[in-house]
Design a protein around this motif. Structure first.
Motif, PDB file in Angstrom:
ATOM      1  N   TRP A 322       0.844  -1.202   0.000  1.00  0.00           N
ATOM      2  CA  TRP A 322       0.000   0.000   0.000  1.00  0.00           C
ATOM      3  C   TRP A 322       0.873   1.242   0.000  1.00  0.00           C
ATOM      4  CZ3 TRP A 322       1.410   2.499   4.410  1.00  0.00           C
ATOM      5  CH2 TRP A 322       1.970   1.686   5.418  1.00  0.00           C
ATOM      6  N   ASP A 323       2.100   1.106   0.477  1.00  0.00           N
ATOM      7  CA  ASP A 323       2.958   2.271   0.635  1.00  0.00           C
ATOM      8  C   ASP A 323       3.766   2.493  -0.629  1.00  0.00           C
ATOM      9  OD1 ASP A 323       4.304   4.371   1.544  1.00  0.00           O
ATOM     10  OD2 ASP A 323       5.352   3.348   3.186  1.00  0.00           O
TER      11      ASP A 323
ATOM     12  N   TRP B  93      -2.962   2.288   5.300  1.00  0.00           N
ATOM     13  CA  TRP B  93      -3.220   1.687   3.986  1.00  0.00           C
ATOM     14  C   TRP B  93      -4.662   1.895   3.542  1.00  0.00           C
ATOM     15  CZ3 TRP B  93      -1.307  -0.822   8.239  1.00  0.00           C
ATOM     16  CH2 TRP B  93      -2.216  -1.554   8.982  1.00  0.00           C
ATOM     17  N   LEU B  94      -5.465   2.563   4.366  1.00  0.00           N
ATOM     18  CA  LEU B  94      -6.852   2.808   3.970  1.00  0.00           C
ATOM     19  C   LEU B  94      -7.060   4.309   3.746  1.00  0.00           C
ATOM     20  CD1 LEU B  94      -8.829   0.533   6.476  1.00  0.00           C
ATOM     21  CD2 LEU B  94      -8.107   0.003   4.148  1.00  0.00           C
ATOM     22  N   SER B  95      -7.981   4.640   2.843  1.00  0.00           N
ATOM     23  CA  SER B  95      -8.320   6.040   2.620  1.00  0.00           C
ATOM     24  C   SER B  95      -9.145   6.540   3.809  1.00  0.00           C
ATOM     25  CB  SER B  95      -9.121   6.183   1.332  1.00  0.00           C
ATOM     26  OG  SER B  95     -10.386   5.586   1.507  1.00  0.00           O
ATOM     27  N   CYS B  96      -9.370   7.848   3.865  1.00  0.00           N
ATOM     28  CA  CYS B  96     -10.174   8.419   4.951  1.00  0.00           C
ATOM     29  C   CYS B  96     -11.527   7.719   5.017  1.00  0.00           C
ATOM     30  CB  CYS B  96     -10.389   9.908   4.714  1.00  0.00           C
ATOM     31  SG  CYS B  96      -8.873  10.856   4.741  1.00  0.00           S
ATOM     32  N   TYR B  97     -12.145   7.605   3.844  1.00  0.00           N
ATOM     33  CA  TYR B  97     -13.460   6.969   3.789  1.00  0.00           C
ATOM     34  C   TYR B  97     -13.391   5.544   4.326  1.00  0.00           C
ATOM     35  CZ  TYR B  97     -17.864   5.232   1.868  1.00  0.00           C
ATOM     36  OH  TYR B  97     -19.093   4.662   1.728  1.00  0.00           O
ATOM     37  N   ARG B 137      -5.282   9.156   1.322  1.00  0.00           N
ATOM     38  CA  ARG B 137      -4.778   8.305   2.396  1.00  0.00           C
ATOM     39  C   ARG B 137      -4.159   9.180   3.480  1.00  0.00           C
ATOM     40  NH1 ARG B 137      -2.664   3.857  -0.925  1.00  0.00           N
ATOM     41  NH2 ARG B 137      -0.644   4.757  -0.551  1.00  0.00           N
ATOM     42  N   PRO B 138      -4.056   8.654   4.716  1.00  0.00           N
ATOM     43  CA  PRO B 138      -3.575   9.490   5.827  1.00  0.00           C
ATOM     44  C   PRO B 138      -2.265  10.220   5.538  1.00  0.00           C
ATOM     45  CG  PRO B 138      -4.426   7.443   6.667  1.00  0.00           C
ATOM     46  CD  PRO B 138      -4.499   7.344   5.181  1.00  0.00           C
TER      47      PRO B 138
END
Lengths: 329, 265
Positions: A322-323, B93-97, B137-138
């Protein structure tokens, strides 16, 4: 304006364009080429001065010739195989024409394996062993990383078995495979299984250790998030643990793949499993004037394939991770 | 029979094993909190504020005493006591949503339809003014924005109590003021019970109905509780001139710097 000054200006603009380009390319392209050329030169000079019982030690030129020879042998063998099948088909067709109920079968070609078919066998064996190791190491690593009790139980065993050489495992694996894998019509040959299992036993450890480290170093805050949400154990693993430890798991997988590829050659030599290891061993036993050059071809090909495998894993890591901003080397 | 309070801590204490034997971090913490109340915990570092919060969250187990929420004892973490962590703790690894979605699906999984879930996620991100960065993403948004998403995630669990562990501690002063205003707005709209840890005296007075001042450890406890009798909605500019505001501020400062000397740092 004199011709001379025009010429001067042209050469100036040329240097203005060429120099920055050189500077930009130098680290990525030119320096590696220089390195390789220096290596080839040293090899050529030194090889010419060494005499062995099989003649002069092969230099780059002889190795290149042998490489071409191996390619030619492969092409020839393929043609022979094609001709062999064609003959059979013709014969079968003729047989069927006479008697439509006749039983016909195609016999497999049993010619000598060429260098390139040995490469395919080696890759297949290494991948089987590597897949086997990963299937064991990743789940086990996650369990040991999550539970300190499991880790304490498994750690001494990991530490003891990790440094064991493949050659030590090989006789035991051979005997185990012979004893346990009994079948009249074996799907997989015993030597293949022996090599694959030996590879698996050796390349298990880097993935296992790195997965444990990756899983056990997940930040406490993320674990608390999971606890507050009351994620079920499997959801916790899927949503938190796996993504968080993907970078470490891949570090382990790349080390494992490199180890596995290295171990495979030794295992094939001893297990007499068809493959690059056996190719090298056969050439060594053969002891013709071309043998050393052929072995050198194998050495280089083994290195190139190892390099390609590592790049492949890196590409997979880029795809899965993911990064995307992380620097992967 | 008197009406039982919403959240009650009675005789809460906790000890941690160390090399030198048991270390008593907290002792005899008694506190009753009413529904919809905004309570701040303030004290010097190391006085056990976070420990109190973690015990309420269920992340730590009290060695003595216990916590009762709506008549039930708290002994494990759960979404009805959502936590906003100091350093946002969004999954990188996750978006805000998706970060909010994870919480919403976990809490309302079988109870809401797909459309309702989506609406609820968007509603909570709307509350913290973050609908413009749903798919970021964060690592692509600022610290203040991350904390906003963290708050949205906690609110989306529809908690009985919202626990905030120094939520704005890592932010610059301007961003902090913005987030404090947002938090007051949310508290006014939803009427959540909030327990917040802070180091910041102004923040405590501005936001809280009551300020719980903690004595220094080891064996820390509640030193004093101050009521903040300021009418809501509160406006930070108007309050600067307000004598009642300044009196509260004065009392907290007095507690922290005269009655509880700062431990040798």
């Amino acid at each position: 304006m004199s011709n001379l000054s025009v010429a001067k200006r042209i050469s100036q603009t040329q240097t203005q364009v060429v120099l920055p380009l050189m500077k930009k390319l130098a680290p990525q392209l030119i320096l590696p080429i220089v390195g390789i050329l220096v290596f080839l030169l040293c090899w050529h000079v030194i090889a010419g001065k060494i005499d062995t019982s099989l003649g002069k030690f092969p230099g780059p030129v002889q190795v290149y010739e042998q490489f071409n020879g191996l390619v030619a042998a492969h092409v020839k063998e393929q043609e022979r195989a094609a001709a062999f099948y064609e003959r059979q088909e013709k014969r079968n067709a003729a047989k069927l024409e006479k008697n439509p109920d006749a039983k016909v079968k195609i016999r497999p070609y049993t010619g000598k394996p060429t260098f390139f078919s040995q490469i395919v066998t080696s890759l297949y064996t290494a991948m089987t062993g590597f897949a086997l190791a990963s299937l064991i190491a990743i789940p086990l690593g996650i369990v040991c990383g999550l539970s300190s009790h499991m880790y304490s139980a498994a750690n001494p065993l990991i530490q003891v078995f990790k440094p064991v050489s493949p050659l030590a495992w090989l006789p035991l694996v051979t005997m185990l495979v012979s004893a346990l894998y009994v079948s009249d019509d074996p799907l997989l040959s015993k030597s293949f299984l022996t090599s694959a299992i030996t590879v698996a036993l050796c390349c298990l450890w880097p993935t296992l250790v790195n997965t444990i480290v990756g899983v056990s170093s997940i930040p406490q805050d993320l674990q608390n998030v999971s606890r507050v949400l009351r994620l079920k154990p499997l959801t916790h693993v899927r949503r938190i643990v796996l993504p968080a430890s993907i970078p470490m798991i891949f570090t382990g997988l790349r080390l494992s793949l490199a180890t596995g590829w290295m171990v495979l050659i030794a295992a094939e030599m001893l297990a007499q499993n068809p493959g690059l290891g056996k190719f090298i061993w056969d050439e060594f036993q053969n002891g013709s004037s071309q043998s050393l050059s052929r072995i050198m071809v194998a050495v280089l090909v083994i290195g190139l394939i190892g390099f390609a495998l590592d790049r492949l894993m890196l590409a997979v890591q880029r795809l899965v991770s993911w990064d995307k901003s992380a620097v992967l080397r | 029979m008197s009406i039982a309070s919403h959240l009650e801590l009675s005789g809460v204490g906790i000890s941690f094993p160390t090399d030198k034997g048991l270390f008593c971090a907290l002792q005899n913490v008694n506190l009753k909190i009413n529904k919809g109340e905004f309570v701040s915990l303030i004290g010097h570092s190391g006085c056990g504020k976070s420990t109190v919060l973690n015990i309420i969250a269920g992340l730590y187990q009290a060695s003595t005493g216990g916590v009762i929420l709506d008549g039930k004892e708290v002994n494990e973490p759960g979404p009805e006591r959502a936590v906003v962590f100091q350093n946002h703790s969004l999954l990188p690894w996750l978006s805000c949503y998706q970060n909010v979605e994870l919480a919403v699906k976990q809490v309302f999984g079988g109870k809401k339809s797909k459309a309702e879930i989506r609406e609820w996620i968007l509603h909570n991100l709307e509350l913290v003014h973050m609908t413009h960065a749903l798919d970021k993403r964060p690592d692509e948004i600022s610290g203040g924005m991350k904390q906003r998403v963290g708050i949205a995630r906690a609110l989306a669990m529809q908690p009985k109590v919202l626990l905030m562990d120094e939520p704005f501690g890592a932010l610059d002063a301007l961003t902090r003021a913005h987030l404090q205003d947002s938090l007051m707005e949310i508290h006014a709209t939803l009427g959540n019970t909030v327990i917040m840890i802070t180091h910041d005296v102004d923040e405590a007075v501005l936001l809280s109905d009551r300020i719980v001042m903690m004595s220094n450890g080891p064996a820390a406890s509640i030193g004093d509780i101050l009521d903040v009798p300021l009418a809501r909605p509160r406006d930070r500019l108007a309050l600067a001139e307000d004598p009642a505001y300044n009196k509260c501020r004065q009392q907290v400062l007095q507690f922290l710097y005269q009655r509880q000397q700062r431990p040798a740092a």
